[in-house]
Enzyme design. Structure first.
Site, mmCIF file in Angstrom:
data_model
loop_
_atom_site.group_PDB
_atom_site.id
_atom_site.type_symbol
_atom_site.label_atom_id
_atom_site.label_comp_id
_atom_site.label_asym_id
_atom_site.label_seq_id
_atom_site.Cartn_x
_atom_site.Cartn_y
_atom_site.Cartn_z
ATOM 1 N N ASN A 9 0.880 -1.170 0.000
ATOM 2 C CA ASN A 9 0.000 0.000 0.000
ATOM 3 C C ASN A 9 0.915 1.216 0.000
ATOM 4 O OD1 ASN A 9 -1.822 2.050 0.455
ATOM 5 N ND2 ASN A 9 -2.220 1.505 2.602
ATOM 6 N N LYS A 11 0.192 4.274 -0.328
ATOM 7 C CA LYS A 11 -0.429 5.484 0.254
ATOM 8 C C LYS A 11 -0.147 6.694 -0.647
ATOM 9 C CE LYS A 11 0.240 3.415 4.752
ATOM 10 N NZ LYS A 11 0.138 3.564 6.175
ATOM 11 N N HIS A 94 -9.502 1.438 4.497
ATOM 12 C CA HIS A 94 -8.237 1.550 5.250
ATOM 13 C C HIS A 94 -8.461 2.448 6.470
ATOM 14 C CE1 HIS A 94 -4.102 2.586 6.261
ATOM 15 N NE2 HIS A 94 -3.765 1.474 5.638
ATOM 16 N N GLU A 96 -6.819 4.762 7.657
ATOM 17 C CA GLU A 96 -6.569 6.198 7.410
ATOM 18 C C GLU A 96 -7.783 6.840 6.738
ATOM 19 O OE1 GLU A 96 -2.848 5.610 5.397
ATOM 20 O OE2 GLU A 96 -1.963 4.977 7.289
ATOM 21 N N GLU A 166 -5.777 -4.992 10.299
ATOM 22 C CA GLU A 166 -4.739 -4.012 10.592
ATOM 23 C C GLU A 166 -5.052 -3.296 11.902
ATOM 24 O OE1 GLU A 166 -2.589 -2.847 6.740
ATOM 25 O OE2 GLU A 166 -4.235 -1.451 7.025
ATOM 26 N N GLY A 172 2.232 2.029 10.678
ATOM 27 C CA GLY A 172 3.200 3.118 10.540
ATOM 28 C C GLY A 172 3.872 3.517 11.831
ATOM 29 N N SER A 213 3.131 -2.430 10.291
ATOM 30 C CA SER A 213 4.586 -2.484 10.479
ATOM 31 C C SER A 213 5.174 -3.860 10.167
ATOM 32 C CB SER A 213 4.966 -2.035 11.891
ATOM 33 O OG SER A 213 4.531 -0.698 12.107
HETATM 34 C C1 PEP Z 1 -0.870 0.050 5.938
HETATM 35 O O1 PEP Z 1 -0.935 1.224 5.701
HETATM 36 O O2 PEP Z 1 -1.738 -0.691 5.473
HETATM 37 C C2 PEP Z 1 0.227 -0.447 6.762
HETATM 38 C C3 PEP Z 1 0.157 -1.652 7.230
HETATM 39 O O3 PEP Z 1 1.284 0.417 6.963
HETATM 40 P P1 PEP Z 1 2.689 0.066 7.673
HETATM 41 O O4 PEP Z 1 3.165 -1.238 7.084
HETATM 42 O O5 PEP Z 1 3.580 1.213 7.336
HETATM 43 O O6 PEP Z 1 2.421 -0.066 9.124
#
Ligand code: PEP
Length: 251
Positions: A9, A11, A94, A96, A166, A172, A213
């Site tokens: 992803n 972003k 997501h 976000e 998630e 992040g 992460s």
């Molecule tokens: C994401 O945005 O779906 C995500 C898992 O980000 P990160 O791997 O940076 O935590």
């Protein structure tokens, strides 16, 4: 039975020039991956990425889709527009989007339906916040999100949908759920799907990724867990070597 799927992803990262550089490096690094590999890219990179990955094992994804076919929705993108560019997967819901753009379980469901109606495969994101985890309501939150996202979605569509678990506090932040925690929480999601559809469908057809992460260091431990069928990767998907190491977690 459930083929692993690792999706990046990106972003709001990568100009067209950066897309070209990243994919030039990534394509040879993942060419013999056993997992299904997807890159979900910003709208402005879709055409470039699509051209570059034609004929490779990397599949194309977008980061959102609107529920309407067309019309007065300034700034939005329809499923037809994505299909025209050979997009196969689309991230929906997501955290976000839920946190900053008012996405709700209802709008997630509307987007999922619109995507499926046009043959796009949704990657539906669910996950609890830190407050919800500390408040002991993880299961309640996940059941609500899953039931909301799958409202009126037919069983026949299950193999075209991926769920990404998630935990919001792990995105992040560098904090990862322990492999055991991720596994146990994904089991709750699978159990919810079994209740909504059937035990066998949830076992055989529903792929559930972990996201938060995930990186080259923790990917193999996470992917070794029985319930975890893949990863949705943010930060580590922006570096070709890191992403390829996650994709080839078992090598
Ligand atoms: C994401 O945005 O779906 C995500 C898992 O980000 P990160 O791997 O940076 O935590």
């Amino acid at each position: 039975m459930r083929r692993p799927i690792i999706a990046g992803n990106w972003k709001m990262n990568n100009t067209i020039a950066a897309t070209k550089a990243l994919l030039t490096d990534l394509i040879p690094l993942v060419k013999d991956a056993e997992a299904e590999v997807v890159v979900c890219v910003p709208y402005t990179d879709i055409a470039t990425a699509g051209e570059m990955i034609k004929g490779t094992n990397i599949k194309l994804g977008a980061e959102n889709v609107h529920w309407a076919e067309k019309g007065a929705f300034t700034g939005e993108i329809s499923a037809d527009m994505l299909k025209e560019l050979d997009v196969e997967y689309v991230i929906i819901g997501h955290s976000e989007r839920r946190q900053y753009f008012g996405e709700t379980d209802e709008t997630v469901n509307m987007r999922v339906k619109a995507a499926l109606a046009k043959g796009l495969k949704p990657i539906i994101c669910v996950g609890e916040t830190l407050e919800e985890r500390e408040g002991g309501i993880v299961e309640k939150v996940l059941v609500r999100q899953v039931e909301g996202a799958f409202k009126d979605i037919d069983k026949s569509e299950l193999e075209n949908i991926v769920i990404a678990y998630e935990p919001v506090w792990a995105i992040g932040t560098g904090k990862t759920a322990t492999a055991q925690d991720a596994n146990d929480t994904i089991a709750i999601i699978r159990n919810t799907m079994a209740k909504l559809y059937c035990e066998k469908c949830a076992e055989e057809k529903v792929r559930i990724q972990y996201g938060g992460s995930m990186n080259p260091k923790n990917a193999s431990e996470l992917m070794a867990m029985e319930q975890i069928d893949g990863g949705l990767i943010g930060g580590a998907s922006l570096k070709a070597v890191d992403f390829s190491q996650v994709v080839k977690y078992n090598k």
